[in-house]
Design an enzyme around this catalytic site. Structure first.
Site, PDB file in Angstrom:
ATOM      1  N   ASP A 102      13.813   6.419   6.230  1.00  0.00           N
ATOM      2  CA  ASP A 102      14.681   6.700   4.506  1.00  0.00           C
ATOM      3  C   ASP A 102      15.489   7.792   4.018  1.00  0.00           C
ATOM      4  OD1 ASP A 102      11.680   7.552   4.227  1.00  0.00           O
ATOM      5  OD2 ASP A 102      12.582   7.158   1.677  1.00  0.00           O
TER       6      ASP A 102
ATOM      7  N   ASP B 199       8.936   7.345  10.060  1.00  0.00           N
ATOM      8  CA  ASP B 199       8.296   7.762   8.971  1.00  0.00           C
ATOM      9  C   ASP B 199       7.632   7.169   7.786  1.00  0.00           C
ATOM     10  OD1 ASP B 199       7.959  10.117   6.792  1.00  0.00           O
ATOM     11  OD2 ASP B 199       9.774   8.889   5.895  1.00  0.00           O
TER      12      ASP B 199
ATOM     13  N   THR C  89       4.571  11.812  10.244  1.00  0.00           N
ATOM     14  CA  THR C  89       4.657  11.763   8.125  1.00  0.00           C
ATOM     15  C   THR C  89       3.790  13.886   8.941  1.00  0.00           C
ATOM     16  OG1 THR C  89       3.509  10.780   6.339  1.00  0.00           O
ATOM     17  CG2 THR C  89       2.513  11.127   8.808  1.00  0.00           C
TER      18      THR C  89
ATOM     19  N   LYS D 279     -15.227  12.823  -9.164  1.00  0.00           N
ATOM     20  CA  LYS D 279     -14.344  12.117  -7.871  1.00  0.00           C
ATOM     21  C   LYS D 279     -13.950  11.953  -6.276  1.00  0.00           C
ATOM     22  CE  LYS D 279      -9.912  12.151  -9.538  1.00  0.00           C
ATOM     23  NZ  LYS D 279      -8.809  11.209 -10.178  1.00  0.00           N
TER      24      LYS D 279
ATOM     25  N   ARG E 245      -7.094   1.919  -1.259  1.00  0.00           N
ATOM     26  CA  ARG E 245      -7.735   3.374  -0.955  1.00  0.00           C
ATOM     27  C   ARG E 245      -9.268   3.146  -1.580  1.00  0.00           C
ATOM     28  NH1 ARG E 245      -2.093   6.760  -0.393  1.00  0.00           N
ATOM     29  NH2 ARG E 245      -3.415   8.338  -0.554  1.00  0.00           N
TER      30      ARG E 245
END
Length: 1060
Positions: free
Chosen positions: A705, A310, A584, A470, A504
């Site tokens: 998790d 994950d 994911t 943005k 990022r």
């Protein structure tokens, strides 16, 4: 069915029990059920059958206790282990059943504005189907998935919420996606079952050969012995041969090892304790040790070929921090060295967030000096978002953001003096450098996965209308004014630098709007937003029209913090030739960005592919992202098949998992070094794992998790749970658990590799010593008229596996290691033999069988030749049966002990104690049992009186023992020496180096900064924003102050549930 709120009597008709039970036994059922389960094992049932045969005088040539004692020991040890495991299950069940019920809830109200709740890592969007009706005082309200909180969600920044339970226990959507719990068995277990069946066949063959030989001997030679050994009445030669067959089944029973399975369980249990006790896998911050929750899979950890991981909470901490930025061509944000800890002081800003950390003091000075570009930069961050503020105490602002990315950007603006304070559907209030400014919110052009940007249009108190935007750099650059070309080049260099750091990024731009144009645009916008047909298309055209010819302000760089040591761990695992796939629910851009950050995707992988399948065309297509040109090239898979070598796959569509396409998918992705599967549901994660398990002969491991990782963890050969921020669902379903992803390196490269090495050594030695022991009986049969007489003393047969050879092999299997943990980390390639099954396989089994056959020939014929027609110094003959039995069994025990010494790499005090102690115990027991005193007490049980005194005091006996040992051991030593000289393995090379050099010192490995031309994924949430909600009148709805339900259990009229 109708569910009535707070009406226990009405709801009792469902007879629903939410309690779970995973335990197998109770105090009354333990003994019968456990014995039943144990005798379902073929080996245990076989030895019970042998015990019954030994009760038949006409068949048995051994006393019953030779089988009964080992069988009782094996059953007792296994029962004790099963009882311990079931007690732990009872404790876990009690813990789970005593905690608050986890269920799917219908959200009625919460502590937050708009009755919102903030969910961290919810179950995937394919669980979004829900339709229902809520009836309150006769009025019906439609319900959809926007009003449902699924089991497994973790609420953040929400003090409380009220809900109505819709589904509980196994009916919850999460549990429906979890898949079935399966009993996991290792590949060595499967191989042992095959080998045990083969051994049964081999045993039957040997017994058949000897029984046929007995029939021939009885016909040719047996009649001459009838005067000494008269046959029983009615026993013919054929019947004698038949009885001999079963007699040899008893005599040769040790070829099927009775203590094999219990010894394997003890070894696995011991190696599980080593994992539990490993302080280097203990996480002090949360007081969380590593835990082996399953004690039957340890050696499988040394054979992993595929890891399915994950992302959120497993690789990352899900914490975003504003790290660097570029404003008007100048980069801010320092690359800190190991000793640089000077933080910017924000005490001048009373509304600053004390948790915010930044290290470049020049940016604060630029802002406080009044730089207009810097002010515009942070003004945009304070205005262009859909964050909702909450001020529970004066000056204590809490931002509720749809994603951590947006929260980090707004918090950065807050600390640099542009504080987003409050909002209404028509306005946004900002504190700019201590001065309150209220902007009119004209429009929100919200984010989605196609636009990859968001904009707001605001009007300042002075009447100036501005569009702030943005988004992803490639999207914004296409819409900039030509005058920004020079600034764009500089900003691009900064973006490349940020990409090299794995950050990022977002690009920021603005545009001043003329009032006349704005009025006309607003009219068209209103018409498009209320249109019954083509609404989305018309709005998109308007957005494209207004979002062009913008002015570049700069770029932001946000760090999605990885867990400590993730890149280094993945690098080490890759060196061990372990393929890592990330499964994911995130969007492709986010997952791809994390892939680069944590070294799953690397810069030498210059081609990144997205595998998809179009419904209109049945052929595979691959989109090649050529970042430099910003193009997407579509090519046929068959034309580019060779080009796929050593490239990563970053995403594929869910329908590729359909049965008619799964093989094509598997062929494609298995040609790549790395695979990242995006937007997959919990069930699809399990399907991906099962796909690899089904078609690839490889061992898989899944690590996660959260609750949405449970199905994947259950599907893999090994499931690892991380006890993190998302509860304990993954841990409760896992086989192993710990607190940090980086501990996976030690679990596999150290504990897993050692466990596999130890188990393989145990099996090789175990079969060797038992086969050698048994084959001596086979050769002896040709000298005893095939009468099923044993070559050894009965007490030696009883104690051989349970006392004389059991403890040394257990010590080897618990403490042996080829090299220590430091060398294991230094050379991850040592892991490869486990993946290739080099240490124990069918081929290795055949080799050890041949070696056992050779050793048994030496052990029988050399002592036989040495004492044949031999006399003592006093002229007496020593070639009696009892002397030969003692002679042969002594040679056997010494040879197998020396073989054990050759197989031991790592000597400890325990190894020395058990090996030499077992030999000492043998001689002590032998001298005791063969003594006059024991013979006087039980003459029938101990008939070998005085044999040791008459045999072991002869020099030629000891010389023969030495000769026998050399003949058995020298070929093994010679073969190993020649193999190491001609074809040394990686293990041989590292062990040779470890003998000459000191172990490498552990070092703190820092990730190397990459030089990249690739833009890391833009910082945005995973789904459409809150734009519609923050501009709607529902924003002003007030929460009720009174109780949620009246005394009749029905919601009051003014308590209509608001949307999530």
């Amino acid at each position: 069915d109708n569910v009535c709120a707070v009406d226990v009597k009405a709801n009792n008709r469902f007879n629903y029990n939410n309690a779970i039970r995973t335990s197998k036994y109770n105090i009354f059922t333990f003994l019968p059920l456990n014995l039943f389960e144990q005798f379902r094992r073929l080996a245990n049932a076989y030895f019970l059958f042998l015990l019954i045969l030994q009760m038949i005088p006409q068949v048995s040539s051994l006393s019953w206790f030779t089988t009964a004692v080992p069988l009782a020991i094996v059953l007792s040890i296994t029962a004790a282990k099963d009882a311990s495991d079931d007690i732990n299950r009872h404790k876990c069940d009690k813990q789970v059943n005593n905690r608050e019920v986890e269920a799917d809830l219908l959200l009625l109200s919460s502590s937050e504005p708009l009755n919102l709740v903030y969910v961290e890592t919810p179950p995937n969007n394919c669980l979004d189907k829900f339709k229902g009706t809520l009836t309150v005082n006769g009025q019906a309200y439609s319900l959809d998935n926007d009003r449902v909180l699924l089991r497994g969600c973790t609420l953040r920044n929400t003090e409380w919420c009220f809900g109505l339970v819709l589904f509980g226990g196994p009916d919850t959507k999460l549990m429906q996606n979890c898949g079935k719990t399966v009993f996991k068995r290792t590949s060595i277990d499967h191989l042992m079952n095959i080998l045990v069946l083969a051994i049964f066949g081999f045993l039957a063959t040997m017994c058949a050969i000897l029984s046929i030989c007995n029939a021939i001997w009885e016909a040719n030679e047996g009649s001459a012995f009838t005067m000494f050994l008269p046959r029983e009445p009615g026993v013919s030669g054929s019947l004698s041969s038949f009885l001999t067959f079963w007699s040899y089944v008893i005599v040769l029973n040790t070829v099927v090892p009775i203590s094999l399975y219990v010894s394997v369980e003890i070894i696995r249990l011991g190696n599980s304790f080593f994992i539990d006790w490993d302080r280097k896998m203990y996480y002090p911050k949360n007081n969380t040790p590593a835990q082996a929750r399953t004690t039957t899979l340890n050696e499988e950890l040394g054979q992993i070929k595929y890891i399915f991981s994950d992302k959120t909470g497993t690789l990352t901490q899900n914490i975003m921090t504003f790290n660097k930025c570029s404003i008007n061509g100048k980069a801010y944000g320092k690359q800190l060295g190991p000793n640089e800890k000077i933080k910017v002081d924000f005490s001048w800003n009373q509304l600053a967030d004390s948790k915010f950390i930044f290290h470049d003091h020049s940016l604060v000075e630029t802002v406080r000096e009044g730089n207009p570009e810097a002010h515009a930069f942070f003004r945009l961050l304070a205005l262009c978002h859909t964050v909702m503020p909450e001020e529970k105490k004066e000056g204590e602002l809490i931002y509720q953001a749809q994603s951590p990315d947006e929260g980090a950007l707004v918090t950065a603006a807050r600390n640099f003096g542009f504080v987003f304070r409050s909002r209404t559907p028509e306005s946004i209030t900002v504190i700019e450098m201590g001065r309150k400014v209220v902007y009119e919110l004209v429009a929100v052009l919200d984010f989605n996965n196609i636009r990859k940007r968001m904009s707001v249009i605001v009007r300042s108190p002075k009447g100036k209308t501005t569009l702030y935007c943005k988004g992803a750099d490639t999207i914004i650059y296409e819409r900039l004014h030509p005058s920004c070309s020079n600034l764009m080049k500089v900003t691009t260099d900064h973006l490349n630098m940020y990409a090299g750091d794995g950050l990022r990024t977002l690009v920021l731009a603005f545009k001043n709007l003329e009032e006349n144009y704005m009025e006309e645009w607003r009219k068209r916008h209103n018409e498009a937003s209320t249109a019954m047909e083509g609404r989305e298309e018309r709005l998109e055209e308007l957005y494209e029209e207004i979002e062009k010819d913008m002015t570049l302000l700069g770029a932001t760089a946000v760090e999605d913090k990885l867990q400590d040591g993730v890149p280094q761990t993945i690098e080490q695992l890759a060196k061990a030739d372990i393929k890592i796939w990330v499964l994911t629910g995130d969007k492709q851009e986010t997952a791809e960005n994390i892939g680069y950050s944590c070294n799953i995707l690397r810069e030498e992988m210059n081609e990144v592919f997205i595998v998809a399948l179009f419904f209109g065309n049945a052929s595979w297509v691959i989109h090649e992202n050529t970042v430099n040109e910003g193009l997407v090239i579509v090519v046929r898979w068959m034309q580019k098949r060779k080009k796929l070598k050593n490239t990563p796959v970053t995403a594929f569509k869910a329908f590729a998992l359909e049965e008619d396409l799964e093989l094509e998918l598997l062929r494609t992705v298995c040609m790549c070094q790395t695979v990242i599967c995006c937007r997959v549901t919990p069930l699809q994660k399990a399907q991906v794992v099962q796909l690899v398990k089904k078609y690839k002969q490889a061992v898989t491991l899944a690590i996660g998790d959260g609750a949405n990782d449970v199905s994947m963890i259950k599907a893999a050969h090994i499931g690892v749970g991380i006890s993190g921020q998302e509860g304990m669902q993954a841990v409760l379903s896992s086989d192993f658990s710990f607190a940090q992803f980086r501990y996976l390196e030690r679990l596999l490269l150290v504990h897993g590799r050692w466990s596999y090495l130890r188990m393989c050594k145990f099996l090789r030695y175990f079969f060797y010593k038992n086969f050698t022991f048994t084959f001596v009986h086979f050769w002896y049969a040709f000298f005893c008229g095939f009468s099923a007489q044993t070559v050894y003393d009965e007490w030696f047969i009883t104690l051989y596996n349970t006392v004389y050879t059991s403890l040394p092999v257990l010590a080897l299997s618990l403490f042996d290691q080829d090299v220590n943990d430091r060398w294991s980390f230094q050379h991850p390639q040592l892991y490869a033999p486990g993946q290739q099954n080099l240490y124990f396989s069918k081929k290795a089994f055949v080799n050890l069988t041949v070696l056992s056959c050779y050793s048994s020939l030496v052990l029988f014929f050399v002592p036989w030749a040495a004492i044949h027609d031999t006399v003592r110094d006093d002229g007496k003959d020593i070639a009696d049966y009892q002397s030969f039995a003692l002679f042969a069994q002594t040679c056997l025990l010494i040879v197998v002990s020396i073989q054990m010494c050759l197989d031991t790499y790592h000597w400890t005090a325990v190894n020395n104690l058990f090996i030499w102690g077992s030999l000492a115990a043998y001689f002590a027991v032998t001298f005791t049992m063969y003594s006059n005193g024991i013979f006087v007490i039980l003459p029938s049980a101990f008939p070998f009186v005085g044999t040791e005194r008459n045999t072991l005091n002869l020099p030629n006996v000891w010389l023969t023992i030495v000769l026998t040992s050399l003949l058995c051991i020298l070929p093994v030593v010679a073969y190993r020496f020649i193999s190491m000289q001609i074809r040394p393995t990686i293990n041989d090379k590292v062990r040779h180096r470890a003998r000459k050099e000191l172990p490498p010192t552990p070092s703190l490995r820092r990730p190397v900064r990459r030089v990249s031309t690739r833009r890391s994924g833009y910082a945005f949430s995973h789904s459409k924003g809150y734009g519609d909600l923050v501009t709607s009148q529902r924003f002003l709805m007030m929460r009720p102050k009174q109780s949620l339900f009246d005394s009749n259990g029905t919601a009051e009229n003014n308590q209509t549930p608001s949307p999530i």
